[in-house]
Design an enzyme around this catalytic site. Structure first.
Site, mmCIF file in Angstrom:
data_model
loop_
_atom_site.group_PDB
_atom_site.id
_atom_site.type_symbol
_atom_site.label_atom_id
_atom_site.label_comp_id
_atom_site.label_asym_id
_atom_site.label_seq_id
_atom_site.Cartn_x
_atom_site.Cartn_y
_atom_site.Cartn_z
ATOM 1 N N HIS A 54 4.279 9.283 1.067
ATOM 2 C CA HIS A 54 3.280 8.959 0.045
ATOM 3 C C HIS A 54 2.707 10.188 -0.675
ATOM 4 O O HIS A 54 1.487 10.293 -0.878
ATOM 5 C CB HIS A 54 2.138 8.139 0.652
ATOM 6 N N HIS A 69 -1.110 0.351 -3.146
ATOM 7 C CA HIS A 69 -1.023 0.084 -1.716
ATOM 8 C C HIS A 69 -2.092 -0.900 -1.229
ATOM 9 O O HIS A 69 -2.682 -0.708 -0.153
ATOM 10 C CB HIS A 69 -1.138 1.415 -0.967
ATOM 11 N N GLU A 100 4.619 -3.401 -1.842
ATOM 12 C CA GLU A 100 4.600 -2.189 -2.674
ATOM 13 C C GLU A 100 5.869 -2.152 -3.507
ATOM 14 O O GLU A 100 6.952 -1.887 -2.985
ATOM 15 C CB GLU A 100 4.540 -0.953 -1.784
#
Ligand code: BGC
Length: 375
Positions: A137, A208, A340
């Site tokens: 991420h 998210h 996602e």
């Protein structure tokens, strides 16, 4: 005048070095309105919360910190409004160590890059190894932990921008990013992502949110029914890096082509679902590719995207220990689910996967819509 704005502004003007006692809380109990409230400070930066509202009374609240969606408030089948995402009561919740990316924007590269390295045009780039040997991420300070600039804001939309500098978190090129959140009259939240760069760089942007359509009634999402328009997924190794192959979902617990309860076969999936599905679509058209239904509340959510993949994650690492959770709720394992939309994990190291390298002169553009209704 919106009293929340007035009080928030006073706190902002007089309280730059102070922590407001009513951090992140509603200052008035009157009817919900669109507007901006002061949320808290991070060092010398002010964090604001922006509320979008539509004519049905659906609300979406977003912070300029991480572009984080803190609340999505939608009606159930009896018209009762409830918050369908996991969140915290205060900024300290969102900033706590181990916050598992609740509601935020994720970048420069969503999901994992193997061994925190990739090679581009013959040069090796080293990223932050913040998830075992891998980069997750965007690294230590990804797009979820920065303060975004607000380009425009009105009752139904919030446009955010951020310039990620050349070398930030090890990525090449100055990447100029814009994200637009819009709340529409059909109870859909649309997220548009745009980016340009001055050097070739991998880009993979997502949001998210952890959804739980029961709005606080059910402690897990195991009773939610999921449909994914995907005949294939990308199997992973023990550190959740794709093997590079795709596998058929047919006859396996990964098959959601016909809606089924998430809890039905989750026990057969080591650790729970945390995989990328290869969506049954070609090209960049915006298509409906997933739906989630919670029968007890009647809430139904459809997901539309231009992206080729989706990470379906069942909150496997939630263990009830997060602090400052909304209303003191305990977020146990599987308390929420993430859908996602994305390019496939580790694409910069996987030549067979769709390209994630953005070049100067090109425009990155993706759209994802979460649309809420009742069934
Ligand atoms: C990943 C999970 C990770 C979670 C929170 C998801 O996108 O797939 O493995 O634990 O994000 O960090």
């Amino acid at each position: 005048m919106n009293i929340k704005i007035a009080v928030g502004s006073l706190l902002f003007i007089f309280g730059c070095k102070l922590m407001p006692r009513n951090e992140g809380k509603e200052i008035t109990s009157s009817k919900q309105m669109a507007g901006k409230i002061f949320y808290n400070m991070i060092e010398t930066d002010s964090v604001f919360q922006y509320t979008l509202i539509n004519k049905n009374g659906m609300l979406v609240k977003i912070l300029n910190y991480g572009g984080t969606v803190t609340d999505i408030i939608t009606p159930d089948k009896n018209g009762k409004m409830g918050d369908v995402i996991l969140g915290y009561d205060s900024l300290s919740g969102y900033m706590q160590k181990g916050n598992p990316y609740f509601g935020c924007l994720v970048g420069r590269y969503a999901n994992r890059i193997a061994n925190a390295k990739f090679t581009l045009d013959g040069k090796e780039y080293t990223l932050a190894a913040n998830n075992g040997p891998n980069s997750l991420h965007g690294g230590w300070k990804g797009f979820d932990k920065i303060i975004w600039s607000v380009k425009s804001f009105n009752d139904s939309s919030l446009a955010l921008s951020y310039l990620s500098k050349d070398g930030e978190e090890g990525y090449p090129g100055n990447l100029s990013v814009e994200v637009m959140y819009s709340l529409n009259v059909d109870n859909s939240l649309k997220i548009e992502y745009n980016a340009t760069t001055d050097k070739p760089t991998p880009v993979n942007l997502t949001n998210h949110c952890y959804f739980n359509l029961s709005a606080g009634t059910d402690s897990t999402i195991l009773d939610h029914e999921l449909m994914l328009k995907a005949d294939k997924y990308t199997p992973v190794n023990e550190t959740l890096i794709p093997t590079g192959k795709t596998a058929d979902v047919k006859g396996t617990p990964m098959d959601f082509t016909v809606a089924k309860k998430i809890g039905k076969e989750i026990a057969q999936v080591n650790g729970g679902y945390d995989h990328n599905w290869v969506l049954n679509k070609t090209g960049n058209d915006l298509e409906m590719i997933a739906s989630v239904y919670h029968a007890a509340s009647g809430r139904y959510m459809e997901v539309l995207t231009t992206q080729p993949g989706i990470q379906f994650y069942t909150g496997n690492f939630l263990d009830g220990t997060l602090k400052n959770t909304r209303g003191g709720l305990q977020y146990v394992q599987h308390a929420g689910l993430c859908l996602e939309t994305q390019h496939f994990p580790d694409s910069p190291n996987q030549p067979a996967f769709p390209n994630t390298i953005l070049k100067p002169g090109e425009s990155y553009h993706h759209v994802t819509v979460y649309k809420f209704s009742i069934k």
